[in-house]
Scaffold this motif. Sequence first.
Motif, PDB file in Angstrom:
ATOM      1  N   ASN A   1      10.048 111.777 -44.581  1.00  0.00           N
ATOM      2  CA  ASN A   1       9.394 113.163 -44.885  1.00  0.00           C
ATOM      3  C   ASN A   1       9.206 114.006 -43.670  1.00  0.00           C
ATOM      4  O   ASN A   1       9.587 114.998 -43.334  1.00  0.00           O
ATOM      5  CB  ASN A   1       8.352 113.087 -45.567  1.00  0.00           C
ATOM      6  N   LEU A   2       8.832 113.181 -42.677  1.00  0.00           N
ATOM      7  CA  LEU A   2       8.295 113.713 -41.311  1.00  0.00           C
ATOM      8  C   LEU A   2       9.573 114.239 -40.509  1.00  0.00           C
ATOM      9  O   LEU A   2       9.665 115.117 -39.698  1.00  0.00           O
ATOM     10  CB  LEU A   2       7.404 112.679 -40.303  1.00  0.00           C
ATOM     11  N   PHE A   3      10.730 113.403 -40.977  1.00  0.00           N
ATOM     12  CA  PHE A   3      11.981 113.543 -40.135  1.00  0.00           C
ATOM     13  C   PHE A   3      12.568 114.856 -40.923  1.00  0.00           C
ATOM     14  O   PHE A   3      13.323 115.471 -40.048  1.00  0.00           O
ATOM     15  CB  PHE A   3      12.879 112.467 -40.330  1.00  0.00           C
ATOM     16  N   LEU A   4      12.307 115.025 -42.232  1.00  0.00           N
ATOM     17  CA  LEU A   4      12.904 116.120 -42.773  1.00  0.00           C
ATOM     18  C   LEU A   4      12.429 117.429 -42.207  1.00  0.00           C
ATOM     19  O   LEU A   4      13.084 118.203 -42.054  1.00  0.00           O
ATOM     20  CB  LEU A   4      12.863 115.896 -44.368  1.00  0.00           C
TER      21      LEU A   4
ATOM     22  N   VAL B   1       1.308 111.585 -54.109  1.00  0.00           N
ATOM     23  CA  VAL B   1       2.105 111.513 -53.178  1.00  0.00           C
ATOM     24  C   VAL B   1       3.839 111.471 -53.252  1.00  0.00           C
ATOM     25  O   VAL B   1       4.376 112.289 -53.016  1.00  0.00           O
ATOM     26  CB  VAL B   1       1.647 110.823 -52.087  1.00  0.00           C
ATOM     27  N   ALA B   2       4.005 110.434 -54.095  1.00  0.00           N
ATOM     28  CA  ALA B   2       5.501 110.099 -54.477  1.00  0.00           C
ATOM     29  C   ALA B   2       5.937 111.429 -55.276  1.00  0.00           C
ATOM     30  O   ALA B   2       6.965 111.926 -55.136  1.00  0.00           O
ATOM     31  CB  ALA B   2       5.578 108.899 -55.024  1.00  0.00           C
ATOM     32  N   PHE B   3       5.182 111.757 -56.245  1.00  0.00           N
ATOM     33  CA  PHE B   3       5.535 113.092 -57.023  1.00  0.00           C
ATOM     34  C   PHE B   3       5.624 114.272 -56.062  1.00  0.00           C
ATOM     35  O   PHE B   3       6.629 115.153 -56.340  1.00  0.00           O
ATOM     36  CB  PHE B   3       4.569 113.252 -58.261  1.00  0.00           C
ATOM     37  N   PHE B   4       4.757 114.605 -55.457  1.00  0.00           N
ATOM     38  CA  PHE B   4       4.819 115.880 -54.778  1.00  0.00           C
ATOM     39  C   PHE B   4       5.899 115.686 -53.593  1.00  0.00           C
ATOM     40  O   PHE B   4       6.526 116.793 -53.360  1.00  0.00           O
ATOM     41  CB  PHE B   4       3.399 116.208 -54.153  1.00  0.00           C
ATOM     42  N   SER B   5       6.180 114.587 -53.038  1.00  0.00           N
ATOM     43  CA  SER B   5       7.056 114.271 -52.083  1.00  0.00           C
ATOM     44  C   SER B   5       8.693 114.574 -52.919  1.00  0.00           C
ATOM     45  O   SER B   5       9.380 115.147 -52.289  1.00  0.00           O
ATOM     46  CB  SER B   5       7.267 113.077 -51.625  1.00  0.00           C
ATOM     47  N   LEU B   6       8.702 114.186 -54.167  1.00  0.00           N
ATOM     48  CA  LEU B   6      10.010 114.090 -54.882  1.00  0.00           C
ATOM     49  C   LEU B   6      10.074 115.932 -55.163  1.00  0.00           C
ATOM     50  O   LEU B   6      11.143 116.410 -54.678  1.00  0.00           O
ATOM     51  CB  LEU B   6       9.849 113.577 -56.100  1.00  0.00           C
ATOM     52  N   VAL B   7       9.052 116.500 -55.325  1.00  0.00           N
ATOM     53  CA  VAL B   7       9.109 117.797 -55.761  1.00  0.00           C
ATOM     54  C   VAL B   7       9.520 118.832 -54.430  1.00  0.00           C
ATOM     55  O   VAL B   7      10.432 119.462 -54.313  1.00  0.00           O
ATOM     56  CB  VAL B   7       7.895 118.638 -56.316  1.00  0.00           C
ATOM     57  N   GLY B   8       8.856 118.246 -53.048  1.00  0.00           N
ATOM     58  CA  GLY B   8       9.191 118.916 -51.977  1.00  0.00           C
ATOM     59  C   GLY B   8      10.614 118.663 -51.476  1.00  0.00           C
ATOM     60  O   GLY B   8      11.257 119.616 -50.843  1.00  0.00           O
ATOM     61  N   SER B   9      11.003 117.735 -51.854  1.00  0.00           N
ATOM     62  CA  SER B   9      12.603 117.304 -51.321  1.00  0.00           C
ATOM     63  C   SER B   9      13.476 117.812 -52.124  1.00  0.00           C
ATOM     64  O   SER B   9      14.292 118.325 -51.559  1.00  0.00           O
ATOM     65  CB  SER B   9      12.539 115.566 -51.309  1.00  0.00           C
ATOM     66  N   VAL B  10      13.428 117.913 -53.304  1.00  0.00           N
ATOM     67  CA  VAL B  10      14.024 118.685 -54.259  1.00  0.00           C
ATOM     68  C   VAL B  10      14.237 120.123 -53.836  1.00  0.00           C
ATOM     69  O   VAL B  10      15.295 120.786 -53.921  1.00  0.00           O
ATOM     70  CB  VAL B  10      14.047 118.534 -55.721  1.00  0.00           C
ATOM     71  N   ALA B  11      13.048 120.723 -53.601  1.00  0.00           N
ATOM     72  CA  ALA B  11      12.953 122.124 -53.113  1.00  0.00           C
ATOM     73  C   ALA B  11      13.713 122.316 -51.796  1.00  0.00           C
ATOM     74  O   ALA B  11      14.379 123.338 -51.551  1.00  0.00           O
ATOM     75  CB  ALA B  11      11.310 122.456 -53.100  1.00  0.00           C
TER      76      ALA B  11
END
Length: 163
Positions: free
Chosen positions: A48-51, A105-115
């Motif tokens: 996530n931080l790399f993204l 965190v995993a749910f919101f990370s999934l949402v942020g990554s898809v976005a």
Amino acid sequence: MNHNPYEVPRSLSERGAEGDSADLFVQTLPPPLLKLAGLASLLGGLVNLFLVMQFFVAMSAWNARPGAWLSAILGLLSLMGVLYLAVAWGIVKGKLSLVIVGLVVAFFSLVGSVASLLFVISLAGLGAIGLSVVNVVLLLLNMPNVQRISRAYRALRTQADPS
């Protein structure tokens, strides 16, 4: 303490806090699946931080300024990356509250990554999505292990300070 060394070992829940400190210490050790969940959380945070870093490098190369939506997504991914690191530390230490935080965190990370994939398709975004799904599965599988470690730490603390 009357202890038969040839007796079949019983679990900590059957004995309560009666076990000696060596038995309780063994109960605090994380099993391999929990170590894998900690590693997956650590990798999820780093991806996530790399993204986020990848977006900032791309924006600086084009002298672009992020809009409100992209800023919100990058802020979400940064926060989730840091929280993943805390989850990786906490689940191995038996913090049940951090398992719940890890699922959120995993749910919101999934949402942020898809976005983030709406702006640019990258391997880091796809990896973050995959790691989010893996983290949810591993955290759900390891909830009993984290509870066992938490109970053992609590029993060790009561043995050390019986007051």
